[in-house]
Design an enzyme around this catalytic site. Structure first.
Site, PDB file in Angstrom:
ATOM      1  CG  HIS A   1      -2.248   0.711   1.146  1.00  0.00           C
ATOM      2  ND1 HIS A   1      -2.078   2.130   1.089  1.00  0.00           N
ATOM      3  CD2 HIS A   1      -3.438   0.555   1.208  1.00  0.00           C
ATOM      4  CE1 HIS A   1      -3.163   2.683   1.032  1.00  0.00           C
ATOM      5  NE2 HIS A   1      -4.022   1.755   1.165  1.00  0.00           N
TER       6      HIS A   1
ATOM      7  N   GLY B   1       0.364  -4.957   1.790  1.00  0.00           N
ATOM      8  CA  GLY B   1      -0.981  -5.250   0.909  1.00  0.00           C
ATOM      9  C   GLY B   1      -0.551  -5.916  -0.518  1.00  0.00           C
TER      10      GLY B   1
ATOM     11  CE1 TYR C   1      -3.238  -5.873   5.163  1.00  0.00           C
ATOM     12  CE2 TYR C   1      -5.059  -7.536   4.620  1.00  0.00           C
ATOM     13  CZ  TYR C   1      -3.774  -6.493   4.192  1.00  0.00           C
ATOM     14  OH  TYR C   1      -3.699  -6.680   2.777  1.00  0.00           O
TER      15      TYR C   1
HETATM   16  O1  YXS Z   1      12.606   8.521  -0.309  1.00  0.00           O
HETATM   17  P1  YXS Z   1      11.918   8.452  -1.761  1.00  0.00           P
HETATM   18  O2  YXS Z   1      11.019   9.733  -1.884  1.00  0.00           O
HETATM   19  O3  YXS Z   1      12.845   8.342  -2.626  1.00  0.00           O
HETATM   20  O4  YXS Z   1      10.775   7.217  -1.651  1.00  0.00           O
HETATM   21  C1  YXS Z   1      11.377   5.892  -1.449  1.00  0.00           C
HETATM   22  C2  YXS Z   1      10.398   5.409  -0.512  1.00  0.00           C
HETATM   23  O5  YXS Z   1       9.887   6.123   0.430  1.00  0.00           O
HETATM   24  C3  YXS Z   1       9.272   4.805  -1.387  1.00  0.00           C
HETATM   25  N1  YXS Z   1       8.648   3.849  -0.937  1.00  0.00           N
HETATM   26  C4  YXS Z   1       7.158   3.918  -0.695  1.00  0.00           C
HETATM   27  N2  YXS Z   1       6.315   4.933  -0.714  1.00  0.00           N
HETATM   28  C5  YXS Z   1       5.205   4.840  -0.180  1.00  0.00           C
HETATM   29  N3  YXS Z   1       4.646   3.469   0.177  1.00  0.00           N
HETATM   30  C6  YXS Z   1       5.268   2.510   0.269  1.00  0.00           C
HETATM   31  N4  YXS Z   1       5.138   1.393   0.508  1.00  0.00           N
HETATM   32  C7  YXS Z   1       6.808   2.824  -0.274  1.00  0.00           C
HETATM   33  N5  YXS Z   1       7.955   1.772  -0.154  1.00  0.00           N
HETATM   34  C8  YXS Z   1       8.744   2.578  -0.582  1.00  0.00           C
HETATM   35  O6  YXS Z   1       9.786   4.542  -2.518  1.00  0.00           O
HETATM   36  C9  YXS Z   1      11.208   5.058  -2.553  1.00  0.00           C
HETATM   37  C10 YXS Z   1      12.286   4.142  -2.806  1.00  0.00           C
HETATM   38  O7  YXS Z   1      12.204   3.084  -1.570  1.00  0.00           O
HETATM   39  P2  YXS Z   1      13.534   2.851  -0.647  1.00  0.00           P
HETATM   40  O8  YXS Z   1      14.531   3.810  -0.797  1.00  0.00           O
HETATM   41  O9  YXS Z   1      12.997   2.511   0.829  1.00  0.00           O
HETATM   42  O10 YXS Z   1      13.819   1.555  -1.565  1.00  0.00           O
HETATM   43  P3  YXS Z   1      14.848   0.321  -1.153  1.00  0.00           P
HETATM   44  O11 YXS Z   1      15.214  -0.407  -2.406  1.00  0.00           O
HETATM   45  O12 YXS Z   1      15.860   0.772  -0.248  1.00  0.00           O
HETATM   46  O13 YXS Z   1      13.812  -0.572  -0.054  1.00  0.00           O
HETATM   47  C11 YXS Z   1      12.893  -1.176  -0.781  1.00  0.00           C
HETATM   48  C12 YXS Z   1      11.765  -1.609   0.363  1.00  0.00           C
HETATM   49  C13 YXS Z   1      10.486  -2.215  -0.141  1.00  0.00           C
HETATM   50  C14 YXS Z   1      12.483  -2.893   1.217  1.00  0.00           C
HETATM   51  C15 YXS Z   1      11.455  -0.372   1.453  1.00  0.00           C
HETATM   52  O14 YXS Z   1      10.978   1.017   0.380  1.00  0.00           O
HETATM   53  C16 YXS Z   1      10.381  -0.568   2.223  1.00  0.00           C
HETATM   54  O15 YXS Z   1      10.563  -1.378   3.274  1.00  0.00           O
HETATM   55  N6  YXS Z   1       9.123  -0.161   2.035  1.00  0.00           N
HETATM   56  C17 YXS Z   1       8.054  -0.541   2.811  1.00  0.00           C
HETATM   57  C18 YXS Z   1       7.568  -1.856   2.653  1.00  0.00           C
HETATM   58  C19 YXS Z   1       6.169  -1.916   3.665  1.00  0.00           C
HETATM   59  O16 YXS Z   1       6.359  -1.991   4.757  1.00  0.00           O
HETATM   60  N7  YXS Z   1       5.189  -1.946   3.110  1.00  0.00           N
HETATM   61  C20 YXS Z   1       3.902  -2.007   3.716  1.00  0.00           C
HETATM   62  C21 YXS Z   1       3.089  -0.582   3.335  1.00  0.00           C
HETATM   63  S1  YXS Z   1       1.617  -0.474   4.266  1.00  0.00           S
HETATM   64  C22 YXS Z   1       0.641  -1.808   3.770  1.00  0.00           C
HETATM   65  O17 YXS Z   1       0.968  -2.533   2.593  1.00  0.00           O
HETATM   66  C23 YXS Z   1      -0.667  -2.240   4.489  1.00  0.00           C
HETATM   67  C24 YXS Z   1      -1.438  -1.073   4.855  1.00  0.00           C
HETATM   68  S2  YXS Z   1      -0.363  -3.288   5.745  1.00  0.00           S
HETATM   69  O18 YXS Z   1       0.913  -2.881   6.402  1.00  0.00           O
HETATM   70  O19 YXS Z   1      -1.414  -3.246   6.321  1.00  0.00           O
HETATM   71  O20 YXS Z   1       0.067  -4.514   5.147  1.00  0.00           O
END
Ligand code: YXS
Length: 262
Positions: A67, A111, A141
Site C-alpha cells: 500500500h 498489501g 488488517y
Molecule cells: O525517499 P523517496 O521519496 O525516494 O521514496 C522511497 C520510499 O519512501 C518509497 N516507498 C514507498 N512509498 C510509499 N509507500 C510505500 N509502501 C513505499 N515503499 C517505498 O519508494 C522510494 C524508494 O524506497 P527505498 O529507498 O526504501 O527503496 P529500497 O530499495 O531501499 O527498499 C525497498 C523496500 C521495499 C524494502 C522499502 O522501500 C520498504 O521497506 N518499503 C516499505 C515496505 C512496507 O512496509 N510496506 C507496507 C506498506 S503498508 C501496507 O501495505 C498495508 C497497509 S499493511 O501494512 O497493513 O500490510
C-alpha cells in the site's frame, strides 16, 4: 498532463501480461497505480484473455512495496475500507474471469503480499520474499484480507507472518504451499508463460466457472453480525490509536517506530 504510465499491458495468444513499472516508488500500490492496474485488467477482460501474468520489470529487486503509505488516512477513516484501492484491486483479481498468475521476483510487502496471494497461481524466483507488514506500521488488517492469508497458509504460519512482519523466503513459501513454484530466475518467464499457455489452451468457460466456484467456497466462512461488529470495533480502536499514527509517521520520517500500546 497525462498520468505517467505506471503499468504496462500486453496480450498475445489469449495470454495477458500486466507489468508494474513504477520502479522509483518500488511499485507501491498507490491509487493511481491501482487505477491503471484495474483498467489493464478491464481491457484484458474485454479481449477475453484466458490467463494473465502479473509481474514487475525483469530483474526487479522489489515486486511491490505494498500500500502507498503516503495515502494511508490519518483522519480517523478505516485505512483498509471497502473502497480503498488495495481492497478494490484484490476483488478485481479474484473476480477476473480467468486465472491470474503472479510471476514474482524481489520483495513483496504488505498489501502487495495479499494482492499476490489473491492471484490464482504464484511462480517465484529464488529472490522473492513475502512479508505481511500491518504490525510494522500499526495497521489493523481487515477481515477479508485476513481470509486471503488464511486461504493461503495454515493458521500458525499466518500468525507467524502477521505477528513478526518478517519476510518469508521463496524456498520456504513453496515448502509451505504458500506459492506454487520456485524456479531459477533465468527460467521464470518461460516457466510462467508456459503455465499460462497451458491454461489458455483449456476450455475457458470451464476454467472461469471453476475459478468462481473456488472463490465462493474459499470465502464461505461463517461470521455472525455481532462477531463482525466486534472486529470492526476492535479495528477502529487500532486505527484511532497513537500507535497507528506513529507507525505511518515513522515510515514517512524514515525512522524506526516506537509503539506504546495506546
Ligand atoms: O525517499 P523517496 O521519496 O525516494 O521514496 C522511497 C520510499 O519512501 C518509497 N516507498 C514507498 N512509498 C510509499 N509507500 C510505500 N509502501 C513505499 N515503499 C517505498 O519508494 C522510494 C524508494 O524506497 P527505498 O529507498 O526504501 O527503496 P529500497 O530499495 O531501499 O527498499 C525497498 C523496500 C521495499 C524494502 C522499502 O522501500 C520498504 O521497506 N518499503 C516499505 C515496505 C512496507 O512496509 N510496506 C507496507 C506498506 S503498508 C501496507 O501495505 C498495508 C497497509 S499493511 O501494512 O497493513 O500490510
Amino acid at each position: 498532463m497525462n498520468a505517467p504510465e505506471l503499468v504496462a499491458c500486453h496480450c498475445a495468444d489469449d495470454v495477458g501480461t500486466v507489468t508494474l513499472q513504477h520502479d522509483e516508488r518500488r511499485n507501491a500500490l498507490s491509487a493511481e497505480l491501482v487505477r491503471q492496474l484495474v483498467a489493464a485488467l478491464a481491457g484484458l477482460r474485454e479481449r477475453q484473455a484466458r490467463a494473465v501474468v502479473l509481474r514487475a520489470r525483469p530483474g526487479a529487486k522489489v515486486f511491490s512495496a505494498g500500500h502507498d503509505v503516503t495515502e494511508l488516512p490519518l483522519d480517523g477513516r478505516d485505512p483498509l475500507g471497502w473502497d480503498d484501492p488495495l481492497r478494490h484491486l484484490v476483488r478485481e483479481i479474484e473476480n477476473f474471469p480467468a486465472p491470474v498468475i503472479a510471476m514474482v521476483e524481489g520483495g513483496v510487502w504488505g498489501g502487495a503480499c495479499e494482492t499476490v496471494l489473491a492471484c490464482d497461481l504464484i511462480v517465484a524466483a529464488p529472490s522473492a520474499t513475502f512479508a505481511v507488514t500491518p504490525a510494522r506500521l500499526g495497521v489493523p488488517y481487515n477481515v477479508s484480507g485476513m481470509l486471503t492469508f488464511l486461504n493461503a497458509a495454515g493458521l500458525r504460519i499466518v500468525k507467524e507472518m502477521v505477528f513478526t512482519a518478517r519476510p518469508v523466503s521463496a524456498e520456504r513459501a513453496e515448502r509451505l504451499g504458500l506459492i506454487n513454484h520456485v524456479v531459477p530466475a533465468e527460467a521464470l518467464e518461460d516457466f510462467s508463460f508456459e503455465l499460462a499457455r497451458t491454461i489458455a489452451a483449456n476450455a475457458p468457460l470451464s476454467v472461469a466457472v471453476m475459478k468462481e466456484q473456488l472463490r465462493i467456497l474459499a470465502g464461505a466462512h461463517p461470521m455472525t453480525p455481532q462477531g463482525f461488529e466486534r472486529v470492526q470495533g476492535l479495528r477502529r480502536m487500532v486505527y484511532d490509536s497513537e500507535d497507528y499514527r506513529e507507525g505511518v509517521r515513522a515510515f514517512l520520517e524514515k525512522r524506526p517506530a516506537v509503539f506504546r500500546g495506546r
